[in-house]
Motif scaffolding. Sequence first.
Motif, PDB file in Angstrom:
ATOM      1  N   SER A 233       0.815  -1.209   0.000  1.00  0.00           N
ATOM      2  CA  SER A 233       0.000   0.000   0.000  1.00  0.00           C
ATOM      3  C   SER A 233       0.850   1.261   0.000  1.00  0.00           C
ATOM      4  N   GLN A 234       2.168   1.110   0.090  1.00  0.00           N
ATOM      5  CA  GLN A 234       3.065   2.259   0.082  1.00  0.00           C
ATOM      6  C   GLN A 234       3.776   2.334  -1.267  1.00  0.00           C
ATOM      7  N   ASN A 235       4.164   3.528  -1.633  1.00  0.00           N
ATOM      8  CA  ASN A 235       4.823   3.725  -2.916  1.00  0.00           C
ATOM      9  C   ASN A 235       6.313   3.936  -2.670  1.00  0.00           C
ATOM     10  N   LEU A 236       7.052   2.833  -2.544  1.00  0.00           N
ATOM     11  CA  LEU A 236       8.481   2.924  -2.263  1.00  0.00           C
ATOM     12  C   LEU A 236       9.246   3.631  -3.382  1.00  0.00           C
ATOM     13  N   PRO A 237       8.968   3.343  -4.659  1.00  0.00           N
ATOM     14  CA  PRO A 237       9.676   4.080  -5.711  1.00  0.00           C
ATOM     15  C   PRO A 237       9.509   5.594  -5.602  1.00  0.00           C
ATOM     16  N   LEU A 238       8.318   6.037  -5.216  1.00  0.00           N
ATOM     17  CA  LEU A 238       8.073   7.468  -5.070  1.00  0.00           C
ATOM     18  C   LEU A 238       8.866   8.030  -3.888  1.00  0.00           C
ATOM     19  N   LEU A 239       8.927   7.295  -2.784  1.00  0.00           N
ATOM     20  CA  LEU A 239       9.699   7.732  -1.625  1.00  0.00           C
ATOM     21  C   LEU A 239      11.181   7.838  -1.966  1.00  0.00           C
ATOM     22  N   LEU A 240      11.674   6.865  -2.707  1.00  0.00           N
ATOM     23  CA  LEU A 240      13.078   6.881  -3.106  1.00  0.00           C
ATOM     24  C   LEU A 240      13.378   8.070  -4.013  1.00  0.00           C
ATOM     25  N   LYS A 241      12.495   8.322  -4.946  1.00  0.00           N
ATOM     26  CA  LYS A 241      12.671   9.462  -5.848  1.00  0.00           C
ATOM     27  C   LYS A 241      12.650  10.768  -5.075  1.00  0.00           C
ATOM     28  N   GLN A 242      11.764  10.836  -4.072  1.00  0.00           N
ATOM     29  CA  GLN A 242      11.648  12.043  -3.250  1.00  0.00           C
ATOM     30  C   GLN A 242      12.920  12.282  -2.435  1.00  0.00           C
ATOM     31  N   ALA A 243      13.522  11.200  -1.942  1.00  0.00           N
ATOM     32  CA  ALA A 243      14.666  11.323  -1.030  1.00  0.00           C
ATOM     33  C   ALA A 243      16.008  11.391  -1.744  1.00  0.00           C
ATOM     34  N   ALA A 244      16.086  10.942  -2.967  1.00  0.00           N
ATOM     35  CA  ALA A 244      17.376  10.748  -3.630  1.00  0.00           C
ATOM     36  C   ALA A 244      18.110  12.059  -3.914  1.00  0.00           C
ATOM     37  N   THR A 245      19.428  11.985  -3.859  1.00  0.00           N
ATOM     38  CA  THR A 245      20.280  13.090  -4.270  1.00  0.00           C
ATOM     39  C   THR A 245      20.339  13.121  -5.799  1.00  0.00           C
TER      40      THR A 245
ATOM     41  N   ARG B 132       4.315  -0.935  13.614  1.00  0.00           N
ATOM     42  CA  ARG B 132       3.360   0.134  13.351  1.00  0.00           C
ATOM     43  C   ARG B 132       3.571   1.352  14.258  1.00  0.00           C
ATOM     44  N   LYS B 133       3.862   1.126  15.542  1.00  0.00           N
ATOM     45  CA  LYS B 133       4.042   2.261  16.446  1.00  0.00           C
ATOM     46  C   LYS B 133       5.276   3.075  16.065  1.00  0.00           C
ATOM     47  N   ALA B 134       6.309   2.396  15.613  1.00  0.00           N
ATOM     48  CA  ALA B 134       7.506   3.109  15.154  1.00  0.00           C
ATOM     49  C   ALA B 134       7.181   3.937  13.914  1.00  0.00           C
ATOM     50  N   PHE B 135       6.368   3.378  13.028  1.00  0.00           N
ATOM     51  CA  PHE B 135       5.957   4.093  11.811  1.00  0.00           C
ATOM     52  C   PHE B 135       5.150   5.344  12.160  1.00  0.00           C
ATOM     53  N   ASP B 136       4.218   5.199  13.096  1.00  0.00           N
ATOM     54  CA  ASP B 136       3.409   6.354  13.508  1.00  0.00           C
ATOM     55  C   ASP B 136       4.278   7.437  14.137  1.00  0.00           C
ATOM     56  N   ARG B 137       5.244   7.048  14.959  1.00  0.00           N
ATOM     57  CA  ARG B 137       6.128   8.033  15.592  1.00  0.00           C
ATOM     58  C   ARG B 137       7.009   8.706  14.547  1.00  0.00           C
ATOM     59  N   CYS B 138       7.472   7.926  13.577  1.00  0.00           N
ATOM     60  CA  CYS B 138       8.300   8.484  12.511  1.00  0.00           C
ATOM     61  C   CYS B 138       7.574   9.609  11.795  1.00  0.00           C
ATOM     62  N   LYS B 139       6.296   9.398  11.499  1.00  0.00           N
ATOM     63  CA  LYS B 139       5.531  10.407  10.769  1.00  0.00           C
ATOM     64  C   LYS B 139       5.369  11.705  11.556  1.00  0.00           C
ATOM     65  N   LEU B 140       5.529  11.631  12.866  1.00  0.00           N
ATOM     66  CA  LEU B 140       5.440  12.833  13.697  1.00  0.00           C
ATOM     67  C   LEU B 140       6.720  13.665  13.653  1.00  0.00           C
ATOM     68  N   VAL B 141       7.865  13.022  13.354  1.00  0.00           N
ATOM     69  CA  VAL B 141       9.146  13.716  13.473  1.00  0.00           C
ATOM     70  C   VAL B 141       9.927  13.816  12.168  1.00  0.00           C
ATOM     71  N   HIS B 142       9.433  13.146  11.110  1.00  0.00           N
ATOM     72  CA  HIS B 142      10.191  13.154   9.855  1.00  0.00           C
ATOM     73  C   HIS B 142       9.237  13.056   8.671  1.00  0.00           C
ATOM     74  N   ASN B 143       9.711  13.485   7.511  1.00  0.00           N
ATOM     75  CA  ASN B 143       8.843  13.563   6.329  1.00  0.00           C
ATOM     76  C   ASN B 143       8.798  12.291   5.495  1.00  0.00           C
ATOM     77  N   ILE B 144       9.847  11.472   5.557  1.00  0.00           N
ATOM     78  CA  ILE B 144       9.934  10.313   4.665  1.00  0.00           C
ATOM     79  C   ILE B 144      10.067   9.051   5.509  1.00  0.00           C
ATOM     80  N   CYS B 145       8.963   8.319   5.636  1.00  0.00           N
ATOM     81  CA  CYS B 145       8.917   7.119   6.465  1.00  0.00           C
ATOM     82  C   CYS B 145       8.386   5.949   5.635  1.00  0.00           C
ATOM     83  N   TYR B 146       8.918   4.758   5.902  1.00  0.00           N
ATOM     84  CA  TYR B 146       8.462   3.558   5.193  1.00  0.00           C
ATOM     85  C   TYR B 146       8.240   2.441   6.201  1.00  0.00           C
TER      86      TYR B 146
END
Length: 331
Positions: free
Chosen positions: A58-70, A118-132
């Motif tokens: 349900s997540q778009n990993l290719p999009l996340l990678l494109k967003q994060a890549a240098t 799941r709890k780590a994922f939810d916390r990640c979304k509170l403190v960072h923009n790119i979480c998987y």
Amino acid sequence: MGNSKSNLQIVVSFLLGATISTAFFLFYLSGDSCGRSLELFSWNHGTKTNSPEVTETSQNLPLLLKQAATDNNTVIMTVINEAWAAPNSLLDLFLESFHTGDRIEHLLKHLIIVAMDRKAFDRCKLVHNICYFLKVEGVNFAGEQLFMKKDYLKMMWRRNKFQQSILQMGYNFLFTDVDIIWFRDPFLEISDAAHIAISSDIFNGDPNDLGNPANGGFLYANSSSKTIEFFNNWYLAREKYPGKNEQDIFDNIKREFSTKFDTKIQFLDTAYIGGFCDPKKDFSKLCTFHANCRVGLKSKLHDLREIFEEWKKYKAQLEDKSLSKNSTNAN
């Protein structure tokens, strides 16, 4: 008797009306054009749950990678679980180090935080923009993972397989354990010729010497056919060495596979990519510092915070010297 019958009729009419109204309300929700689901209003042991199930598909990993890549298709990655992501735990210290480091705050936009529960994922979304969310069926990675225990090994090998998938998608990566604090840009210490660059608990002085003991907590890999073959066979080698983690097996196979697949491995100098196993602590050189040779979350946090405080004092002294020098020159 007449009054009782009348009262009964009133009660029945009220309950019938309430039932019809409720049924109509639920029907309205189920047909909402905005796609609202009754699952959003479900209750579990008295607690309202409104977070939809998240899976890898349900997540778009290719999009996340494109967003994060240098610009050269490189991403930075770390892995967390609930224990490491809790407030005031390792994740907070890790992220804070980018903000207080020497001109490395911009690197956060290239960081993908991979959550193992799941709890780590939810916390990640509170403190960072790119979480998987890297979900593994049948395994609970939420608690503190003790070194070399069964679930710890599963986590390490799942991480290794995920790293390989990133390479196969055409991205280079720099993986960093979350119990590492950053001071400066470590990419400057990685050779352009290296297919794989890896930290070492004890560095013998020669970055090309395969006798250096590897530490997979800080690992760079470029996306090439040679590197992908190395990673694939590294993962398969776990069957030959049961009960071993990916780091130990790397040391077992590095000579054979680096020759077989023509991969150049660089071992990173602990003067720059440091840690407690070989604590040189020259803050004029250090890029990162790892809480290796420390067992348990409490021990890692305590000792890593002390190093972080030393770094901040070092930076403050440099700033004081700079201000003093500018003041002298102005006079």
